[in-house]
Design a protein around this motif. Sequence first.
Motif, mmCIF file in Angstrom:
data_model
loop_
_atom_site.group_PDB
_atom_site.id
_atom_site.type_symbol
_atom_site.label_atom_id
_atom_site.label_comp_id
_atom_site.label_asym_id
_atom_site.label_seq_id
_atom_site.Cartn_x
_atom_site.Cartn_y
_atom_site.Cartn_z
ATOM 1 N N MET B 88 0.877 -1.060 -0.177
ATOM 2 C CA MET B 88 -0.002 0.115 -0.003
ATOM 3 C C MET B 88 0.865 1.216 -0.085
ATOM 4 O O MET B 88 0.307 2.415 -0.163
ATOM 5 C CB MET B 88 -0.937 0.141 1.255
ATOM 6 C CG MET B 88 -1.901 -1.087 0.955
ATOM 7 S SD MET B 88 -3.230 -0.581 2.579
ATOM 8 C CE MET B 88 -2.346 -0.853 3.948
ATOM 9 N N GLY B 89 2.226 1.124 0.038
ATOM 10 C CA GLY B 89 3.045 2.022 0.110
ATOM 11 C C GLY B 89 3.210 2.879 1.371
ATOM 12 O O GLY B 89 3.786 3.857 1.554
ATOM 13 N N SER B 90 2.698 2.212 2.444
ATOM 14 C CA SER B 90 2.994 2.726 3.832
ATOM 15 C C SER B 90 3.828 1.645 4.517
ATOM 16 O O SER B 90 4.665 0.912 3.758
ATOM 17 C CB SER B 90 1.547 2.580 4.869
ATOM 18 O OG SER B 90 0.679 3.336 4.302
ATOM 19 N N ILE B 91 4.210 1.919 5.831
ATOM 20 C CA ILE B 91 5.272 1.020 6.488
ATOM 21 C C ILE B 91 4.583 0.877 7.812
ATOM 22 O O ILE B 91 3.860 1.503 8.404
ATOM 23 C CB ILE B 91 6.613 1.403 6.276
ATOM 24 C CG1 ILE B 91 7.454 0.537 6.708
ATOM 25 C CG2 ILE B 91 6.848 2.513 7.417
ATOM 26 C CD1 ILE B 91 8.724 0.180 5.849
ATOM 27 N N VAL B 142 -4.528 5.199 14.583
ATOM 28 C CA VAL B 142 -3.675 6.350 14.960
ATOM 29 C C VAL B 142 -3.112 7.139 13.292
ATOM 30 O O VAL B 142 -3.264 8.258 13.380
ATOM 31 C CB VAL B 142 -2.564 5.971 15.575
ATOM 32 C CG1 VAL B 142 -1.555 6.880 15.950
ATOM 33 C CG2 VAL B 142 -2.948 5.629 17.210
ATOM 34 N N HIS B 143 -2.579 6.163 12.719
ATOM 35 C CA HIS B 143 -2.125 6.692 11.380
ATOM 36 C C HIS B 143 -3.319 7.337 10.490
ATOM 37 O O HIS B 143 -3.058 8.411 10.039
ATOM 38 C CB HIS B 143 -1.458 5.158 10.710
ATOM 39 C CG HIS B 143 -1.452 5.662 9.325
ATOM 40 N ND1 HIS B 143 -0.600 6.565 8.725
ATOM 41 C CD2 HIS B 143 -1.855 4.782 8.313
ATOM 42 C CE1 HIS B 143 -0.659 6.513 7.252
ATOM 43 N NE2 HIS B 143 -1.438 5.564 6.865
ATOM 44 N N LYS B 147 -3.917 11.306 10.887
ATOM 45 C CA LYS B 147 -3.110 11.839 9.753
ATOM 46 C C LYS B 147 -1.430 11.739 10.180
ATOM 47 O O LYS B 147 -0.667 12.794 9.822
ATOM 48 C CB LYS B 147 -3.445 12.912 9.341
ATOM 49 C CG LYS B 147 -4.891 12.921 8.833
ATOM 50 C CD LYS B 147 -5.217 13.903 7.542
ATOM 51 C CE LYS B 147 -6.520 13.905 7.409
ATOM 52 N NZ LYS B 147 -7.069 12.793 6.716
ATOM 53 N N SER B 150 2.763 6.548 8.490
ATOM 54 C CA SER B 150 2.890 5.554 9.445
ATOM 55 C C SER B 150 3.982 4.965 9.596
ATOM 56 O O SER B 150 3.778 4.362 10.871
ATOM 57 C CB SER B 150 2.182 4.415 8.111
ATOM 58 O OG SER B 150 3.332 4.433 7.045
ATOM 59 N N VAL B 222 -4.268 0.949 -3.913
ATOM 60 C CA VAL B 222 -3.787 2.086 -3.209
ATOM 61 C C VAL B 222 -2.291 2.359 -3.380
ATOM 62 O O VAL B 222 -1.898 3.612 -3.401
ATOM 63 C CB VAL B 222 -4.091 1.777 -1.496
ATOM 64 C CG1 VAL B 222 -3.397 2.693 -0.756
ATOM 65 C CG2 VAL B 222 -5.647 1.768 -1.461
ATOM 66 N N GLY B 223 -1.804 1.120 -3.564
ATOM 67 C CA GLY B 223 -0.415 1.275 -3.541
ATOM 68 C C GLY B 223 0.265 1.912 -4.797
ATOM 69 O O GLY B 223 1.248 2.681 -4.968
ATOM 70 N N GLU B 226 -2.717 6.394 -4.981
ATOM 71 C CA GLU B 226 -3.750 6.504 -3.969
ATOM 72 C C GLU B 226 -5.019 7.306 -4.365
ATOM 73 O O GLU B 226 -5.927 7.272 -4.235
ATOM 74 C CB GLU B 226 -3.173 7.110 -2.824
ATOM 75 C CG GLU B 226 -4.149 7.270 -1.494
ATOM 76 C CD GLU B 226 -3.453 7.286 -0.377
ATOM 77 O OE1 GLU B 226 -2.381 6.759 -0.074
ATOM 78 O OE2 GLU B 226 -4.162 7.725 0.321
ATOM 79 N N ARG B 240 -6.734 0.898 4.009
ATOM 80 C CA ARG B 240 -5.676 0.913 4.919
ATOM 81 C C ARG B 240 -5.878 0.322 6.390
ATOM 82 O O ARG B 240 -4.970 -0.267 7.022
ATOM 83 C CB ARG B 240 -5.028 2.354 5.363
ATOM 84 C CG ARG B 240 -4.327 3.215 3.947
ATOM 85 C CD ARG B 240 -4.041 4.446 4.268
ATOM 86 N NE ARG B 240 -3.221 5.120 3.070
ATOM 87 C CZ ARG B 240 -2.248 4.752 2.613
ATOM 88 N NH1 ARG B 240 -1.378 4.027 3.200
ATOM 89 N NH2 ARG B 240 -1.730 5.075 1.589
#
Lengths: 314, 347
Positions: B88-91, B142-143, B147, B150, B222-223, B226, B240
Motif C-alpha cells: 500500500m506504500g505505507s510501512i 492512529v495513522h 494523519k 505510518s 492504493v499502492g 492513491e 488502509r
Amino acid sequence: MNLTRLKPYLPWITLVTLTLLVGIANPAFFNPVGLMGLVADIVPLFIMALGMTFAIYIGGIDLSMQQMANLVTVVATVYLAQFGIAVAFICIITGFLFGAISGFVTTRLYVPSFVSTLAVGFVALSGAKYLSGERALSMDATLRNESFGWMFTTVAGIPSELIIAGVLLFIAWFLQTRTTFGRALKAVGSGELAAVASGLNVDKIKILAFAISGTFAAIAGLMFSVKLSGGDANLANGFLLLAIVAVLVGGTPLTGGVGGVINTVIGTLIVVVIRSAMIYLEVDATQQQMVFGVVLIAAIALTIDRSKLRGIVK
Amino acid sequence: MDAATYVGTQRRKFLSRERVVKWAPLLVLIVLVLLFPLFEWLEDARAGDDHVYLLDSRFFSIRNAARIFISAAPALMVAIGVTFIIIMGSIDLSMEGTVSVCAVVFAFAFIAWGGTLLSWAWLALPVAVLVGAFMGFVNGLVHIKLKIPSFMASLAMGFVGTGLALLLTGGDRIRVEDPIFRSLLTERWFNFPVMCYVAFVFLLIAWFIQSRTTLGRNFYAVGGGEELAHASGLNVERVRLMGFTLAGAFFAVGALLAVGRIGIAETATGNNFMFVSITAVVVGGTALWGGIGGVWNTLVGVLIVNVINNGMVVIGLPGWVQDGTLGLLVIAAVVLSTDRKSVSFVK
C-alpha cells in the motif's frame, strides 16, 4: 485566540504547567541542587536530541542515533588508552562519517531516511560488536580521570556537563539561525522542491544535516561512555525514543521547517519533568516506555503540518 | 540498423529493468545457496580433505534446511503482515511491540485456561490473533485518524507495545511447556517440524487474500496510486485500516510460532523482528513505494535473510558480520528496486 495562534507557545505552556503540577504535588522538586542534578543527568539525551533536531528539521529522521552512540561508547573505551583525550576526535569523526553515509544513501541513492538510517545503524552495530568482541568493556579509571575527569567537576557551582551542553546548544543555535547553512536547512525543511528550484544544492545540505546529527550522536555516546566508565554495543539502547520525543514535544514537527534547537531544549525539559513526575508517582520504570510512546503520538498529532502532506499520508 | 545494434537492443529488451528486478531476488537466493557450500569446499580443498561439492556440504543438507526453515517461519509470518502494508506504500514498524504483546498474552491465557491444548486453553490461540488484529487496528486508527505518517505512528505504537508487554510480564519469562503445543517444533513430518507447514498454510492464506480477494486487489490499487484509487471511488482509509488489522493478525501468528519455537514468552520475544522483516520484504523485491511485489517475494526475501544468517555461521564467520551485511543488503535492495526516473525526492 485559536489553536493555530497558540501552537508555537504550546511547548512552553506544557512545560510550565507540568512543572507547576509536579511542584505542587511535590515541593521538594524545586530544590535547586536536586533540580540541577536532574538536568545534568539528562545531558547525553539532550545532545542526542539536538542532533535529531537537524534530521527532523529537514523533514527526515535519524533512527541510527542509538546505534551510533553504542558504537562510539565502544570506540571511546577501546582507544582511550592509546590516544588519551584525542579519542574524542576519533569519536566525533566516526559519528560525522556515519551520518554523512546516511545522508549520502538518502539523497543520492533515493532511500527514504527512516530506512537508510535504520540500515546504517545496523552497520554501526556491526562495528560496535566487532570492536567490543560482543562483551561489555570498561575504561581504566585513572586513564579516564586523566583525560575526562574535568567532565565531573563544577565551575562556579554549575556542573561541567551542563556547560558542555550549553556550548553545544550555542553552536547548534548559531548554525541554525546565524549561518547561510541554517537558512538553507529551513528552506529544505519548508519545501524541498522550492529549495531545489531556487538553486540550492539540496543534496549537500541534507548530507551535512545527517552528518551533524551523527556527530551529536557521537558526542552523546562519548559522554555516556565516560559517565558509565565503559562501552558496550547495547549501552545507549532506549535513548532513541526519548530523543524523538524530546524533539517532537518541543514543537519541531515531523514535517520539518519550523521549530529548531531552542524548541528541543524545551522538549528535553518536558521529558525531564515527565520522568521525575513518574518517579514521584511511583510509576514503574517498565511503564515509562508506554507513557512516552503515547506522549510521542500526541506530540506528533499536535505539531505535524498536514498541509505539507498534500492530502496523502503514507 | 546493422545486425550488431539490433542484437544489442534485443538483449536490452530481454534484460529489461522490470524483468531483472522481478527475478533478481530468486537469482540471489539460488546463488547464495550455491555459494556457501563453495566456501566449505574451498576450505576442505585447502586442507586436502575429500569433499564433493554440495554432497558433502554441511550447509546444503536436509538437516540444515530444516534449521533455516525453523528460524524463517516466525519471521515469514511477520514479514507477510508487513508486506501488505508496504504494497500500500505505507510501512509498519510496530511488529516488535505487537509480537511481544501477543506472545505474552497468549502465554498467560494458555496457562490460566489449563496449560494444554486439549483443554479450553486452545482458545488462547485465537485470542492472541485477535489481540494482534486489535493492536494493528489501533495502529491503523492512529495513522489514519490523526494523519500521522505510518512509519512514525507505527514506531510509536511499537514502543507502546513493548512497554505494555513489559508491564504485563514485569520482566519475567513465561514458560509454555505443553508438549502438544511444543510439537510445533518437536514433531517432524518428512524431516521438517510442524511449524514449517503451519507457516506454509498461512503463506497460502496470505496469497489467497492478496490475489483472490477484493481487499488484496485494493492494496495494490492504493499502492499503485492513491489519488487514482480514491478518485475511482475506493474507500482508501478503510482499505488502509483493514491492511493494518490484517498485518497485526499475521504478527500474532508470528508471535505464536516464535513461542512455539523456544517455549518461552517474554518482552524480548519481539526483538529483531522489525529489521529482519523489513529487510526480507524489500530484499524479496517488494518496492517501498508500493504497488509492486507480494507474499511470494517475501518468502524469497525471508529465505535470503535466513540463508545468509545461517550460512555465515556454517562457514565460521563471526556474529557481528550479520548485522552489517543485512544493513548493506537492505540499502542495496531499495536502490535496485527504485526507478529513479519516477522519484523526485525522498525524505
